[in-house]
Design a protein around this motif. Structure first.
Motif, mmCIF file in Angstrom:
data_model
loop_
_atom_site.group_PDB
_atom_site.id
_atom_site.type_symbol
_atom_site.label_atom_id
_atom_site.label_comp_id
_atom_site.label_asym_id
_atom_site.label_seq_id
_atom_site.Cartn_x
_atom_site.Cartn_y
_atom_site.Cartn_z
ATOM 1 N N PHE A 154 -5.344 3.607 -14.302
ATOM 2 C CA PHE A 154 -6.173 3.335 -15.474
ATOM 3 C C PHE A 154 -7.000 4.676 -16.105
ATOM 4 O O PHE A 154 -7.726 4.195 -16.621
ATOM 5 C CB PHE A 154 -6.818 2.137 -15.034
ATOM 6 N N ASN A 155 -6.294 5.750 -15.887
ATOM 7 C CA ASN A 155 -7.266 6.866 -16.108
ATOM 8 C C ASN A 155 -7.234 6.961 -17.541
ATOM 9 O O ASN A 155 -8.388 7.295 -18.056
ATOM 10 C CB ASN A 155 -6.571 8.137 -15.458
ATOM 11 N N ALA A 156 -6.169 6.390 -18.314
ATOM 12 C CA ALA A 156 -6.400 6.891 -19.931
ATOM 13 C C ALA A 156 -7.085 5.423 -20.417
ATOM 14 O O ALA A 156 -7.281 5.593 -21.640
ATOM 15 C CB ALA A 156 -5.011 6.729 -20.256
ATOM 16 N N VAL A 157 -7.464 4.359 -19.724
ATOM 17 C CA VAL A 157 -7.945 3.312 -20.151
ATOM 18 C C VAL A 157 -9.536 3.650 -20.679
ATOM 19 O O VAL A 157 -10.062 4.276 -19.728
ATOM 20 C CB VAL A 157 -8.187 1.916 -19.352
ATOM 21 N N PRO A 158 -10.137 3.426 -21.750
ATOM 22 C CA PRO A 158 -11.318 3.839 -22.233
ATOM 23 C C PRO A 158 -12.324 3.048 -21.291
ATOM 24 O O PRO A 158 -12.108 1.933 -20.825
ATOM 25 C CB PRO A 158 -11.683 3.029 -23.558
ATOM 26 N N PRO A 215 -14.261 -0.100 -14.157
ATOM 27 C CA PRO A 215 -15.848 -0.117 -13.988
ATOM 28 C C PRO A 215 -16.545 0.376 -12.889
ATOM 29 O O PRO A 215 -17.652 0.746 -12.883
ATOM 30 C CB PRO A 215 -16.115 -1.425 -14.613
ATOM 31 N N GLY A 216 -16.068 -0.167 -11.680
ATOM 32 C CA GLY A 216 -16.728 -0.074 -10.517
ATOM 33 C C GLY A 216 -15.752 -0.530 -9.429
ATOM 34 O O GLY A 216 -14.949 -1.321 -9.632
ATOM 35 N N ALA A 217 -16.422 -0.131 -7.993
ATOM 36 C CA ALA A 217 -15.833 -0.718 -7.064
ATOM 37 C C ALA A 217 -15.831 -2.293 -6.788
ATOM 38 O O ALA A 217 -16.946 -2.699 -7.254
ATOM 39 C CB ALA A 217 -16.011 0.043 -5.740
ATOM 40 N N ASN A 218 -15.232 -3.011 -5.777
ATOM 41 C CA ASN A 218 -15.515 -4.449 -5.604
ATOM 42 C C ASN A 218 -16.871 -4.520 -4.550
ATOM 43 O O ASN A 218 -16.958 -3.577 -3.795
ATOM 44 C CB ASN A 218 -14.454 -4.994 -4.767
ATOM 45 N N VAL A 219 -17.702 -5.079 -4.738
ATOM 46 C CA VAL A 219 -19.082 -5.340 -4.065
ATOM 47 C C VAL A 219 -19.000 -7.026 -3.537
ATOM 48 O O VAL A 219 -19.253 -7.772 -4.354
ATOM 49 C CB VAL A 219 -20.149 -4.904 -4.762
ATOM 50 N N LEU A 220 -19.083 -7.035 -2.346
ATOM 51 C CA LEU A 220 -19.236 -8.288 -1.818
ATOM 52 C C LEU A 220 -21.000 -8.616 -1.377
ATOM 53 O O LEU A 220 -21.301 -8.066 -0.854
ATOM 54 C CB LEU A 220 -18.410 -8.910 -0.606
ATOM 55 N N VAL A 221 -21.463 -9.638 -2.222
ATOM 56 C CA VAL A 221 -23.281 -9.847 -1.872
ATOM 57 C C VAL A 221 -23.272 -10.919 -0.983
ATOM 58 O O VAL A 221 -22.891 -11.855 -1.639
ATOM 59 C CB VAL A 221 -23.842 -9.598 -3.278
ATOM 60 N N ILE A 222 -23.993 -10.865 0.015
ATOM 61 C CA ILE A 222 -24.291 -11.916 0.712
ATOM 62 C C ILE A 222 -25.999 -12.130 0.362
ATOM 63 O O ILE A 222 -26.803 -11.141 0.967
ATOM 64 C CB ILE A 222 -24.184 -11.852 2.344
ATOM 65 N N ARG A 223 -26.544 -13.311 -0.325
ATOM 66 C CA ARG A 223 -27.811 -13.132 -0.625
ATOM 67 C C ARG A 223 -28.351 -14.121 0.349
ATOM 68 O O ARG A 223 -28.111 -15.221 0.396
ATOM 69 C CB ARG A 223 -27.892 -14.124 -2.029
ATOM 70 N N ARG A 225 -8.862 -3.098 -21.525
ATOM 71 C CA ARG A 225 -10.355 -2.675 -21.240
ATOM 72 C C ARG A 225 -10.755 -3.625 -20.177
ATOM 73 O O ARG A 225 -10.457 -4.509 -20.230
ATOM 74 C CB ARG A 225 -11.071 -2.987 -22.663
ATOM 75 N N MET A 226 -11.686 -2.928 -19.450
ATOM 76 C CA MET A 226 -12.027 -3.806 -18.146
ATOM 77 C C MET A 226 -13.526 -4.019 -18.189
ATOM 78 O O MET A 226 -14.373 -3.274 -18.623
ATOM 79 C CB MET A 226 -11.701 -2.888 -16.883
ATOM 80 N N GLU A 227 -13.918 -5.077 -17.580
ATOM 81 C CA GLU A 227 -15.281 -5.322 -17.378
ATOM 82 C C GLU A 227 -15.419 -5.717 -15.903
ATOM 83 O O GLU A 227 -14.638 -6.656 -15.358
ATOM 84 C CB GLU A 227 -15.882 -6.542 -18.160
ATOM 85 N N PRO A 228 -16.434 -5.476 -15.124
ATOM 86 C CA PRO A 228 -16.840 -6.336 -13.720
ATOM 87 C C PRO A 228 -17.341 -7.681 -14.025
ATOM 88 O O PRO A 228 -17.833 -8.026 -15.141
ATOM 89 C CB PRO A 228 -17.907 -5.439 -13.281
ATOM 90 N N VAL A 229 -16.715 -8.793 -13.405
ATOM 91 C CA VAL A 229 -17.134 -10.149 -13.210
ATOM 92 C C VAL A 229 -17.513 -10.640 -12.031
ATOM 93 O O VAL A 229 -16.998 -9.627 -10.939
ATOM 94 C CB VAL A 229 -15.925 -11.116 -13.704
#
Ligand SMILES: NC(=O)C1=CN([C@@H]2O[C@H](COP(=O)(O)OP(=O)(O)OC[C@H]3O[C@@H](n4cnc5c(N)ncnc54)[C@H](OP(=O)(O)O)[C@@H]3O)[C@@H](O)[C@H]2O)C=CC1
Ligand SMILES: O=C1O[C@H](COP(=O)(O)O)[C@@H](O)[C@H](O)[C@H]1O
Length: 510
Positions: free
Chosen positions: A380-384, A388-396, A417-421
């Motif tokens: 995805f180098n050419a994608v604007p 967006p970032g690496a995976n994060v697993l959050v334990i609240r 285009r990508m967004e974190p969800v």
């Protein structure tokens, strides 16, 4: 075989009728945590029938006055509200025993009263002694129990002891206390409480890891970049806490016990079984594998300590640490600590665990985040914007208990285009009921003889070994690593950001 995953019903069925003796019964812990926990067990029908409660302290209180004092606070703090009818029934099981902790006659009187209660109940002499006093009395109480023969189980019954924190102030004092405990009670009857282990979310760490097939294959240095454990609190030294806290500090108060315990649950190998020792054998291996920061230079590089100066939290001005009630104006005690923990194990080689705790941060929240590695940067180098970032697993852990997984997704549309969800699980909406307080589970477990969620002697001592090196560098070395400052209401000293920044990482915003 004990099982930390069993449901409440099984725990209730296994817990025995007993007499719970609480040393320090007129104090804050008993009023705000222990009695409300026992009351809530009664409300939920979890308290074994026949449980009796004896409060032990020095004030000249009557049974009635003691019950009224407990009821007043229960009304304020009980998680399930306060039902006068349930309380009235519950209160019948509570009585007060007035004695100094050092008065042997008081323990003789207690022994007689416990025998009488056993006869009234017509049951076995099951006794659960809860040492909820200031730590300087732990030795006296344990030795006096032995002096009165109360450490010995009566025929057909059992005699157990729960010891509150702090379990020592360093390795030497913890070893001494362990000697005293083991000279009075057997290790199997000793329950060193760490209330974080009783939190529902802490118990869920093992379930998440070992009851799901998808996480464990990734749970190692091949896929995990680093782990963060954060405990933030917005309050400071209210309620006279400064006197105790200023002698302790964030590292001893929270990291040595609660946060290293959470770390051990995240990092441990799968136990061979779910018995108390099966789980604790694996946890202690984690503690043993912690790389020691055993010189002032290593401490300076891997640990940041700080104190807050006055600032604003939720629009209100709050004092600096040294201006707090009962804190020495020249105090050298940290109210913030960030420490990098390296585990020298096959699984975690090269993966830092960053642990931080601070008072007077913007809010109260505890969470663990597992930060996975970036994907190879080829597709995805050419994608604007790129990935967006690496995976994060959050334990609240608290509040809003739950688990979320951050992943990248394509934004709808013709272009890539990508967004974190976030995939997000909340206990409150998924299970529709509030989680029990940690003390509820732990008291019930002690009545059931299940020590899985209590710290074993070797765990406590290994955690102190790690903490002692840091404390020595801070307070006894010739080149003490500096104390840093941060403004109350901020996320801590810039030096803690720099510690991660040097390694190309940053703290997660909670
Ligand atoms: N409060 C909390 O939320 C938490 C507390 N803890 C731990 O629990 C323990 C108790 O804390 P906390 O309840 O806050 O402390 P408090 O100071 O509120 O209570 C201390 C209790 O000990 C009694 N006491 C003191 N000296 C004597 C004596 N010589 N003989 C008989 N009784 C005596 C006091 O009686 P009197 O009223 O007459 O002084 C009181 O009942 C500590 O180890 C603390 O670290 C751990 C986690 C949370
Ligand atoms: O043991 C302690 O824990 C509390 C935090 O407990 P929590 O369950 O409210 O997260 C902490 O404020 C206190 O300083 C420490 O002694």
């Amino acid at each position: 075989m004990s099982n930390p995953f069993r449901d409440d019903l099984v725990a209730r069925l296994r817990a025995d009728a007993c007499t719970v003796v609480i040393f320090g019964a007129t104090g804050d812990l008993n009023h705000r945590k222990l009695i409300p926990a026992l009351y809530n067990l009664a409300v939920d029908g979890e308290l074994p029938p026949g449980v009796r409660i004896v409060g032990f302290a020095r004030r000249d209180w009557s049974n009635e006055f003691f019950r009224e004092s407990l009821e007043k606070i229960n009304k304020e703090v009980s998680r399930s509200g306060h039902d006068p009818e349930v309380w009235a029934k519950f209160a019948e099981s509570i009585e007060y025993h007035c004695s100094e902790f050092t008065d042997q006659e008081g323990y003789k009187g207690l022994a007689e009263r416990l025998d009488a209660i056993d006869s009234e109940r017509g049951g076995k002499g099951n006794r659960l002694f809860y040492v909820a006093s200031a730590p300087e009395f732990f030795d006296d109480i344990l030795e006096s129990l032995k002096g009165a023969g109360l450490n010995e189980a009566k025929e057909g019954g059992w005699s157990r002891v729960i010891v509150e924190k702090p379990f020592g102030t360093d390795l030497a004092t913890a070893q001494h206390l362990n000697e005293v405990v083991n000279a009075t009670f057997q290790e199997k009857d000793t329950y060193r409480i760490d209330h974080y282990l009783g939190k529902e979310t802490a118990q869920n760490i093992m379930v998440l890891r070992f009851a799901n097939a998808i996480f464990e294959p990734l749970w190692n240095s091949s896929y995990v970049d680093h782990v963060q454990i954060t405990c933030a609190e917005h309050f400071g030294m209210e309620g006279g806490r400064g006197g105790y806290y200023d002698k302790s500090g964030a590292l001893r108060d929270m990291v040595q016990n609660h946060l290293l315990q959470l770390l051990s649950l995240v990092a441990m190998e799968p136990p061979t079984d779910l018995s108390a020792d099966g789980v604790r054998d694996e946890k202690v291996k984690v503690f043993r594998s912690m790389r020691q920061w055993d010189t002032p230079e290593k401490v300076a590089e891997n640990v940041v300590r700080g104190q807050y100066v006055k600032g604003y939290i939720n629009g209100e001005e709050v004092p600096g640490y040294r201006e707090e009630d009962r804190v020495n104006p020249e105090s050298e005690t940290e109210a913030y600590v960030a420490v990098k923990v390296m585990l020298d194990t096959w699984r975690w080689s090269g993966v830092p665990f960053y642990v931080r705790m601070g008072k007077r941060l913007p809010k109260k929240a505890t969470e663990i985040s597992i930060h996975f590695k970036d994907v190879p940067g080829v597709l995805f180098n050419a994608v604007p914007g790129g990935v967006p970032g690496a995976n994060v697993l959050v334990i609240r852990i608290q509040p809003d208990e739950g688990i979320s997984l951050r992943m990248n997704s394509k934004l709808p549309g013709a272009a890539v285009r990508m967004e974190p969800v976030k995939m997000d699980f909340h206990y409150s909406s998924s299970f529709g009921k509030s989680s029990p307080e940690a003390y509820e589970r732990l008291l019930l477990d002690a009545m059931a003889g299940d020590a899985t969620l209590f710290a074993r002697r070797d765990e406590v001592e290994e955690a102190w070994r790690f903490v002692d090196h840091i404390e020595r560098a801070w307070h006894e070395s010739d080149n003490k690593p500096p104390m840093t400052e941060f403004t109350a209401g901020s996320w801590g000293p810039k030096e803690a950001d720099e510690m991660l920044g040097r390694e190309g990482r940053e703290w997660r915003r909670l």
